[in-house]
Write an enzyme that holds these catalytic residues in place. Structure first.
Site, short mmCIF file in Angstrom:
data_model
loop_
_atom_site.label_atom_id
_atom_site.label_comp_id
_atom_site.label_asym_id
_atom_site.label_seq_id
_atom_site.Cartn_x
_atom_site.Cartn_y
_atom_site.Cartn_z
CG ASP A 74 -5.00 -12.86 8.55
OD1 ASP A 74 -5.12 -14.10 8.50
OD2 ASP A 74 -5.73 -12.13 9.24
CE LYS A 131 -4.09 1.95 0.26
NZ LYS A 131 -5.09 1.88 -0.81
CG ASP A 142 -9.31 -16.15 5.70
OD1 ASP A 142 -8.37 -16.97 5.78
OD2 ASP A 142 -10.16 -16.00 6.60
C1 IPM Z 1 -4.08 -17.44 9.98
C2 IPM Z 1 -4.96 -17.14 11.15
C3 IPM Z 1 -4.08 -16.57 12.26
C4 IPM Z 1 -3.46 -15.31 11.72
C5 IPM Z 1 -4.79 -16.33 13.59
C6 IPM Z 1 -5.47 -17.56 14.10
C7 IPM Z 1 -3.84 -15.77 14.62
O1 IPM Z 1 -5.98 -16.27 10.79
O2 IPM Z 1 -3.18 -18.29 10.13
O3 IPM Z 1 -4.28 -16.85 8.91
O4 IPM Z 1 -4.08 -14.25 11.76
O5 IPM Z 1 -2.33 -15.38 11.24
MG MG Z 2 -6.05 -15.83 8.72
#
Ligand code: IPM
Ligand code: MG
Length: 362
Positions: A247, A191, A251
């Site tokens: 992170d 960013k 996802d």
């Molecule tokens: C991941 C999870 C972890 C993170 C959490 C559980 C601390 O979301 O491995 O992506 O944020 O890294």
């Molecule tokens: Mg995560």
């Protein structure tokens, strides 16, 4: 060959899915003549209950003594109290920091057998095959200052996104090394139009690029990357980014594969190069899914594919890793599905049966 592995099954479905990955590793051992010595330990909620901490010093030490760590998942409603002094997630963060696992590899590969099962159009996801390299021991997660305090006008809190050039350089190198083994195209996500740490990131990435004239480097802003992941994910091959961006984006990216139950991850303590073995921790990207625990329904494939990454990166057993991946592919091709990837005219199986099927095909 003989190898020492530390197994941390953790909470929720963690013990069930790790048991199936171990089953598959044992099949690999029998077929290829390897001996995997397993040491079990506690992490997460179960460690809080039994040892009073999410990761004991003894467990951390045990992990350091082996070739690699295989982890299930941590967390659950029992330990969710926001006022709690220790949280299961602390165990994961302590493992990352304590073992120096700065490079988190999260491959997103859409199996052709599952391309119809995502929320996106099959023609968008078919053929998607990229890998995220997420920085794992810096940025907002660990940066100082990190605290909460009271002011005369109310409460205030701060987290710091802080990176040194050394931290940036080593993770960007992981991206370049992987790009070299793939399509020689690296996307660095930042960013830089707003954040100072991102401007340093972009500069250092450009400097490291001089050592990799065979790889093209593209800088992409994190918001644009979030869009690109949905709009044209096939465009992507290797991406490298800082901790929090990684992170969130991973996802998002996981949804391309139809189920989180399909996606493995590796967290490495060094730069992977062909012919080297690096200490690492391997875990599915899904969580502990407490509501599914103990029912023998969870998909163990993410953990089995994590074990394949363990063979490849920490034990230097590329052929064996490929055999596990091919076995998973064969089982999907034969029509077996756990509930999360179930579709019409397929054969529904539970956790253990899925593990048996993959192990039998290794
Ligand atoms: C991941 C999870 C972890 C993170 C959490 C559980 C601390 O979301 O491995 O992506 O944020 O890294
Ligand atoms: Mg995560």
């Amino acid at each position: 060959m003989k190898f020492n592995l530390t197994v941390l099954p953790g909470d929720g479905v963690g013990p069930e899915v790790t048991a199936e990955a171990i089953k598959v590793l044992e099949a690999v051992g029998r077929k290829y003549g390897h001996d995997f010595e397993l040491d079990y330990g506690l992490v997460g909620g179960i460690a809080i209950d039994q040892e009073g901490t999410a990761l004991s010093a003894a467990t951390l030490k045990q992990c350091q003594q082996g070739n690699a760590v295989l982890l299930g998942a941590v967390g659950g409603p029992k330990w969710d109290d926001p006022q709690a002094k220790v949280r299961p997630e602390d165990g994961l963060l302590a493992l990352r920091k304590g073992l120096g696992l700065f490079a988190n590899l999260r491959p997103v590969k859409v199996f052709p057998q599952l391309a119809d099962q995502t929320n996106l159009k099959p023609e968008v996801v078919r053929g998607v095959d990229f890998i995220f390299v997420r920085e794992l021991t810096g940025g907002l997660y660990f940066g100082r200052p990190k605290r909460r305090w009271a002011t005369s006008r109310g409460r205030r809190a701060v987290d710091s996104m802080s990176y040194s050039e050394q931290e940036i350089e080593r993770i960007v190198r992981v991206g370049f090394e992987l790009a070299r083994l793939r399509q020689k195209k690296l996307v660095s996500v930042d960013k830089a139009n707003v954040l100072e740490s991102s401007r340093l990131w972009r500069q250092v990435a450009g400097e490291v690029a001089r050592d990799y004239p065979d790889v093209s480097l593209e800088h992409m802003l994190v918001d644009a990357c979030a869009m690109r992941l949905i709009q044209n994910p096939r465009y992507l091959d290797v991406l490298v980014t800082e901790n929090t961006f990684g992170d969130i984006l991973t996802d998002e990216a996981s949804m391309l594969a139809g189920s989180m139950g399909m996606l493995p991850s590796a967290s490495l303590a060094g730069v992977p190069r062909e012919g080297t073995a690096i200490f690492g921790l391997y875990e599915p990207i899904h969580g502990s899914a407490p509501r599914r625990a103990g029912q023998d329904i969870s998909n163990p494939i993410a953990t089995i594919l994590s074990a394949a990454m363990l063979l490849r990166y920490s034990l230097g057993l590329a052929k064996e890793a490929a055999a596990v991946e091919a076995a998973v592919d064969g089982v999907l091709e034969a029509g077996y599905r756990t509930y999360d990837i179930m579709a019409e005219s397929m054969r529904k199986v539970g956790t253990k049966q899925m593990g048996d099927l993959v192990a039998a095909r290794v």
